[in-house]
Design an enzyme around this catalytic site. Structure first.
Site, PDB file in Angstrom:
ATOM      1  CG  HIS A   1      -9.204 -47.385  61.785  1.00  0.00           C
ATOM      2  ND1 HIS A   1      -8.379 -46.945  62.804  1.00  0.00           N
ATOM      3  CD2 HIS A   1     -10.037 -46.346  61.499  1.00  0.00           C
ATOM      4  CE1 HIS A   1      -8.690 -45.694  63.116  1.00  0.00           C
ATOM      5  NE2 HIS A   1      -9.696 -45.304  62.340  1.00  0.00           N
ATOM      6  CB  CYS A   2      -8.541 -51.157  66.202  1.00  0.00           C
ATOM      7  SG  CYS A   2      -7.932 -52.744  65.563  1.00  0.00           S
ATOM      8  CD  GLN A   3      -2.133 -47.954  66.874  1.00  0.00           C
ATOM      9  OE1 GLN A   3      -2.782 -47.054  67.384  1.00  0.00           O
ATOM     10  NE2 GLN A   3      -1.214 -47.713  65.947  1.00  0.00           N
TER      11      GLN A   3
END
Length: 398
Positions: free
Chosen positions: A283-285
């Site tokens: 995941h990232c933002q």
């Protein structure tokens, strides 16, 4: 052409009985009748057989016969092979399978494509024909059978022996945090952003893609059996460090970021989780650019597919992915490195030191040396856009 003398045929019912026997831990013959089927069954009753799926990666990922191994025989492989492929080319990531084939440890290999009804209907340049030729040269002691009717017929008659990509079960809406909780789950009074709706998506059985919001939902993580998280950001918190394994890749989502220098480290981390029979959420933002880039790199490296094919595969699962232009440029460079060096790399050891992040390695010290440009010419992004849209993306709404 592959003749009947060179390639035996197997009915779907025979394969089904063999799979039943293996699942029941059975020894002895499973019996069988019918032209061609009885002989094939006799070959397989004495030992373990190998199933080779000769369809493209996307077709295999959508559905396959349980226990099968997908061979790699895309356009690049065919062009380089000039009509003759090796086991290293068609099974680049299956070192143990190649060793067992060469040692004659499989009693037979069953090959299948989408729907070929008979051996004589195969084209000389078909994937099945090329795979059979490679097996004949490298696994002379192993008998080879063609599954009549291919995956289409077998999955129609015996769907219980097939695995198919299915939509994730609906995950309940978020529970409002208590007054003692301080997690910012990214929800606003106007509703949940598009990139946070639903749950993480399955890319592979052990690999999931999502957003920071998903990473903050322990109920989602537990429901999916997530055991580890790969946080591709410099500012997203790791909420449950006492419950899951974490790794951070501190990359910003801008055209100056060198995400390619992290590819090998990320790939090794994902593989380590897989080898422990775990599941990792990348995941990232927003789960749109940075984390999607890592998932694309993983597919390209481990499945030996081109960027376009990997992109289509991931976008089918999470339609909003859109790596920024610089990341796409680095992925294209990665594609070139993976595909043009794969012949030498397939015969090399899978281990080796990684190049230091942000520095080029003048002398190769491992099977892959990645020295990518970190600045790809792009126009400045409008200030109201949090990321640059990929040139593959058809519209900003995607």
């Amino acid at each position: 052409m592959v003749t009947m003398e060179e390639l035996r045929e197997m009915d779907c019912s025979v394969l089904k009985r063999l799979m039943n026997r293996d699942e029941n831990g059975g020894g002895g013959s499973a019996g069988g009748n019918g032209s061609g089927s009885h002989g094939a069954l006799g070959l397989l009753s004495g030992g373990k057989c190998l199933l080779l799926d000769c369809r493209p990666f996307l077709a295999h990922s959508a559905g396959y016969i349980r226990g099968s191994v997908n061979v790699r025989c895309n356009t690049i492989v065919r062009r380089r092979a000039k009509g003759s492929v090796s086991l290293e080319q068609i099974l680049p990531a299956e070192e143990e399978v190649r060793a067992r084939l060469r040692s004659g440890l499989y009693s037979a290999v069953i090959v299948y494509d989408e729907r070929s009804p008979r051996a004589e209907s195969l084209r000389e340049d078909s994937t099945v024909s090329l795979v059979v030729q490679a097996l004949r040269r490298n696994a002379e002691r192993t008998d080879i059978c063609l599954l009549k009717g291919g995956y289409e017929r077998f999955s129609s008659e015996y769907p219980e022996f097939c695995s198919k990509t299915k939509a994730l079960a609906a995950i309940p809406p978020p529970v409002p945090p208590s007054t003692n909780e301080s997690l910012d789950l990214g929800c606003s009074s106007c509703g949940t952003p598009l990139h946070d709706q639903g749950g993480p998506v399955e890319i592979l059985p052990f690999l999931y893609l999502g957003s920071a919001y998903h990473a903050a939902r322990r109920d989602m993580l537990d429901a999916l059996g997530i055991t580890a998280l790969l946080n591709v950001s410099s500012d997203c918190p790791n909420h449950f460090e006492g419950h899951y394994q974490y790794k951070c890749i501190p990359v910003e989502d801008n055209h100056k970021a060198d995400i390619s220098s992290w590819f090998m480290e990320a790939i090794e981390y994902i593989d380590a989780v897989k080898d422990c029979r775990g599941r990792v959420l990348v995941h990232c933002q927003a789960g749109i650019s940075r984390s999607a880039t890592i998932c694309l790199a993983y597919l390209m490296m481990k499945k030996r597919v081109r960027l376009e094919e990997a992109f289509e595969f991931v976008k089918q699962r999470r339609s909003i992915i859109s790596p920024n232009f610089s990341f796409m440029g680095q992925l294209l460079q990665f594609e070139s490195q993976v595909l043009t060096t794969s012949c030498a790399a397939e015969a090399a050891s899978p281990s080796g030191p990684l190049r230091e992040r942000g520095k080029a390695t003048p002398t190769p010290t491992s099977q892959f040396v990645f020295s990518f440009p970190v600045s790809v010419g792009v126009h400045a992004a409008p200030s109201n856009l949090p990321y640059l849209h990929s040139p593959i993306t058809t519209s900003p709404s995607c």
